[in-house]
Design an enzyme around this catalytic site. Structure first.
Site, mmCIF file in Angstrom:
data_model
loop_
_atom_site.group_PDB
_atom_site.id
_atom_site.type_symbol
_atom_site.label_atom_id
_atom_site.label_comp_id
_atom_site.label_asym_id
_atom_site.label_seq_id
_atom_site.Cartn_x
_atom_site.Cartn_y
_atom_site.Cartn_z
ATOM 1 N N ARG A 84 0.864 -1.186 0.000
ATOM 2 C CA ARG A 84 0.000 0.000 0.000
ATOM 3 C C ARG A 84 0.893 1.227 0.000
ATOM 4 O O ARG A 84 2.008 1.185 0.549
ATOM 5 C CB ARG A 84 -0.930 -0.012 1.203
ATOM 6 C CG ARG A 84 -0.177 0.012 2.513
ATOM 7 C CD ARG A 84 -1.045 -0.424 3.658
ATOM 8 N NE ARG A 84 -0.189 -0.659 4.804
ATOM 9 C CZ ARG A 84 -0.266 -0.021 5.952
ATOM 10 N NH1 ARG A 84 -1.174 0.904 6.137
ATOM 11 N NH2 ARG A 84 0.564 -0.294 6.932
ATOM 12 N N THR A 121 2.188 -11.073 2.505
ATOM 13 C CA THR A 121 1.418 -10.137 1.676
ATOM 14 C C THR A 121 0.172 -9.632 2.424
ATOM 15 O O THR A 121 -0.534 -10.420 3.061
ATOM 16 C CB THR A 121 0.973 -10.872 0.380
ATOM 17 O OG1 THR A 121 2.115 -11.493 -0.197
ATOM 18 C CG2 THR A 121 0.341 -9.918 -0.608
ATOM 19 N N ARG A 153 6.489 -3.757 17.797
ATOM 20 C CA ARG A 153 6.337 -2.292 17.822
ATOM 21 C C ARG A 153 5.847 -1.847 19.210
ATOM 22 O O ARG A 153 6.352 -0.861 19.768
ATOM 23 C CB ARG A 153 5.342 -1.858 16.737
ATOM 24 C CG ARG A 153 5.938 -2.006 15.346
ATOM 25 C CD ARG A 153 4.927 -1.836 14.228
ATOM 26 N NE ARG A 153 5.605 -1.788 12.939
ATOM 27 C CZ ARG A 153 5.012 -2.015 11.767
ATOM 28 N NH1 ARG A 153 3.730 -2.308 11.715
ATOM 29 N NH2 ARG A 153 5.709 -1.941 10.646
ATOM 30 N N HIS A 177 -4.226 -7.704 11.768
ATOM 31 C CA HIS A 177 -3.060 -6.864 11.465
ATOM 32 C C HIS A 177 -3.638 -5.676 10.700
ATOM 33 O O HIS A 177 -3.652 -5.642 9.484
ATOM 34 C CB HIS A 177 -2.059 -7.642 10.618
ATOM 35 C CG HIS A 177 -0.845 -6.833 10.223
ATOM 36 N ND1 HIS A 177 -0.052 -6.175 11.133
ATOM 37 C CD2 HIS A 177 -0.296 -6.578 9.010
ATOM 38 C CE1 HIS A 177 0.930 -5.557 10.499
ATOM 39 N NE2 HIS A 177 0.804 -5.786 9.198
HETATM 40 P P1 NAP Z 1 7.505 -4.214 -3.099
HETATM 41 O O1 NAP Z 1 8.841 -3.729 -2.720
HETATM 42 O O2 NAP Z 1 6.677 -3.399 -4.044
HETATM 43 O O3 NAP Z 1 7.628 -5.688 -3.665
HETATM 44 C C1 NAP Z 1 6.491 -6.337 -4.154
HETATM 45 C C2 NAP Z 1 6.900 -7.712 -4.607
HETATM 46 O O4 NAP Z 1 5.737 -8.359 -5.133
HETATM 47 C C3 NAP Z 1 7.937 -7.690 -5.715
HETATM 48 O O5 NAP Z 1 8.731 -8.840 -5.630
HETATM 49 C C4 NAP Z 1 7.049 -7.709 -6.961
HETATM 50 O O6 NAP Z 1 7.708 -8.254 -8.081
HETATM 51 C C5 NAP Z 1 5.970 -8.663 -6.506
HETATM 52 N N1 NAP Z 1 4.749 -8.465 -7.292
HETATM 53 C C6 NAP Z 1 4.052 -7.315 -7.445
HETATM 54 N N2 NAP Z 1 3.002 -7.518 -8.265
HETATM 55 C C7 NAP Z 1 3.058 -8.818 -8.636
HETATM 56 C C8 NAP Z 1 2.261 -9.637 -9.490
HETATM 57 N N3 NAP Z 1 1.181 -9.162 -10.117
HETATM 58 N N4 NAP Z 1 2.626 -10.931 -9.650
HETATM 59 C C9 NAP Z 1 3.702 -11.432 -9.019
HETATM 60 N N5 NAP Z 1 4.506 -10.705 -8.214
HETATM 61 C C10 NAP Z 1 4.170 -9.417 -8.018
HETATM 62 O O7 NAP Z 1 6.596 -4.425 -1.779
HETATM 63 P P2 NAP Z 1 7.094 -4.811 -0.309
HETATM 64 O O8 NAP Z 1 7.296 -3.561 0.472
HETATM 65 O O9 NAP Z 1 8.174 -5.822 -0.421
HETATM 66 O O10 NAP Z 1 5.766 -5.513 0.289
HETATM 67 C C11 NAP Z 1 5.353 -6.772 -0.187
HETATM 68 C C12 NAP Z 1 4.043 -7.191 0.493
HETATM 69 O O11 NAP Z 1 4.278 -7.396 1.895
HETATM 70 C C13 NAP Z 1 2.951 -6.117 0.418
HETATM 71 O O12 NAP Z 1 1.696 -6.741 0.266
HETATM 72 C C14 NAP Z 1 3.038 -5.436 1.778
HETATM 73 O O13 NAP Z 1 1.842 -4.791 2.158
HETATM 74 C C15 NAP Z 1 3.320 -6.654 2.647
HETATM 75 N N6 NAP Z 1 3.868 -6.387 3.981
HETATM 76 C C16 NAP Z 1 3.350 -7.136 4.997
HETATM 77 C C17 NAP Z 1 3.820 -6.962 6.282
HETATM 78 C C18 NAP Z 1 3.253 -7.804 7.393
HETATM 79 O O14 NAP Z 1 3.526 -7.557 8.572
HETATM 80 N N7 NAP Z 1 2.471 -8.813 7.070
HETATM 81 C C19 NAP Z 1 4.822 -6.007 6.535
HETATM 82 C C20 NAP Z 1 5.324 -5.264 5.474
HETATM 83 C C21 NAP Z 1 4.844 -5.464 4.165
HETATM 84 P P3 NAP Z 1 8.402 -7.296 -9.206
HETATM 85 O O15 NAP Z 1 9.712 -6.843 -8.607
HETATM 86 O O16 NAP Z 1 8.521 -8.187 -10.352
HETATM 87 O O17 NAP Z 1 7.449 -6.144 -9.419
#
Ligand code: NAP
Length: 315
Positions: A84, A121, A153, A177
């Site tokens: 997001r 995710t 946190r 969450h």
């Molecule tokens: P990011 O830097 O934008 O990385 C996104 C990843 O997902 C990249 O590897 C991207 O691949 C891949 N991706 C995006 N669209 C895709 C698609 N249509 N098909 C396949 N792969 C796709 O984001 P981030 O900061 O790492 O966050 C990743 C996820 O973790 C998000 O949903 C975020 O909200 C979540 N998150 C969760 C927590 C938790 O506590 N659960 C904490 C932090 C973040 P490309 O490089 O090829 O675009």
């Protein structure tokens, strides 16, 4: 032990992979990315090799877009999906991310049917449910990171207020969450002493602290664009407890089947005992009436949102 990270070209995925690469028990690490992003993960792998040589750590790192490489993973970290942006809620990305998570969960089930899946995710409680259903895995094998990070946190804020080492703070955030997270302040303790009996409690603004925990992720995103180190180390905590069969109790998003307050058929952050097979047991916890009501509200809201998302992607 073999760990695969799906979404390793992303900020959370690559940071988590790097944390895990440093762990002694991990000797085989696979970084999965989309074909168009393979250069990014190949670069990450090379950079990690250099860093690990400086630490005398030997681990095989494979950068790949081929799911064959995920075969026989002990744990698969699933962090692919749209993050997001500042001001967006985790729900704003729910449907596109559910499609991505469902597709990858099916691929994990095909290529590495014995593995444990750690879903990252967002919105993670819903995505955990999606991954569970799409993979067809048993419920103890699929769980999500969310409230463990929220608990870390909260731990930091309590440590800072009371000026006590962070390791002395025992606290837990449960529920969603997201907005419906439920900090369990009633059993929070410092050095074994309940918070309410600890010197400094009278000046501790509980409601403000809870609001800060709720907004912590968004605040970091506003400042630097994304959260990285926090989720990465939280992922590594959970993964290592599983890989080393440590039997520790952490709060992860798990499918409930009546174990806590009779809540069923929804994934929520709850305390679980973790070991090599994943969740060994969900641990029931005593809550105050206020906490109990908040937990039941979280259950209702996440359940409704999960049904909406599942219907939208025909799962
Ligand atoms: P990011 O830097 O934008 O990385 C996104 C990843 O997902 C990249 O590897 C991207 O691949 C891949 N991706 C995006 N669209 C895709 C698609 N249509 N098909 C396949 N792969 C796709 O984001 P981030 O900061 O790492 O966050 C990743 C996820 O973790 C998000 O949903 C975020 O909200 C979540 N998150 C969760 C927590 C938790 O506590 N659960 C904490 C932090 C973040 P490309 O490089 O090829 O675009």
């Amino acid at each position: 032990m073999k760990v695969s990270v799906i979404g390793a070209s992303g900020r959370v995925g690559k940071a988590a992979a790097f944390c895990l690469a440093e762990e002694n028990s991990v000797n085989n690490l696979v970084l999965i990315a989309r074909k168009e992003s393979i250069d990014k993960v190949e670069g990450e792998a090379l950079d990690m090799y250099d860093a690990l040589a400086a630490k005398d750590v030997n681990v095989k790192i494979t950068a790949s877009y081929d799911f064959e490489d995920v075969k026989n993973s002990d744990i698969v970290v699933l962090s692919a999906g749209q993050p997001r942006s500042s001001g967006m809620s985790r729900m704003d990305v729910a449907i596109p991310n559910a499609k991505i998570v469902a597709e990858y969960a099916r691929a994990i089930a095909k290529f590495s049917p014995e593995s444990v899946i750690l879903v990252v995710t967002n919105p993670v409680d819903i995505m955990t449910h999606v991954a569970l259903k799409a993979s067809g895995f048993d419920k103890h094998k699929v769980f999500g990171l969310g409230n463990h990070l929220d608990s870390l946190r909260l731990k930091n804020l309590i440590s800072q207020h009371f000026n006590i080492h962070v390791s002395e703070i025992h606290t837990r955030v449960m529920g969603e969450h997201g907005d419906n997270m439920v900090p369990i302040m009633s059993s929070t303790s410092i050095g074994g002493i309940l918070l309410k009996y600890f010197k400094g409690y009278d000046d501790f603004d509980m409601d403000r602290t809870v609001e800060k925990v709720k907004n912590a992720g968004n605040y970091v995103i506003k400042k630097k664009g994304a959260t990285e180190y926090g989720p990465a180390f939280a992922i590594s905590n959970i993964a290592m407890i599983v890989l080393d069969d440590e039997k520790k109790i952490l709060t992860v998003s798990a499918l409930l089947d009546g174990e806590i307050e009779g809540v069923e058929d929804v994934c929520l952050g709850v305390p679980v005992k973790l070991g090599i097979d994943g969740i060994e047991r969900i641990i029931p916890i005593i809550m105050t009436e206020r906490e109990r009501k908040a937990f039941l509200k979280a259950a209702d809201e996440v359940k409704t949102k999960t049904e909406e998302v599942m219907n939208a992607i025909d799962l």
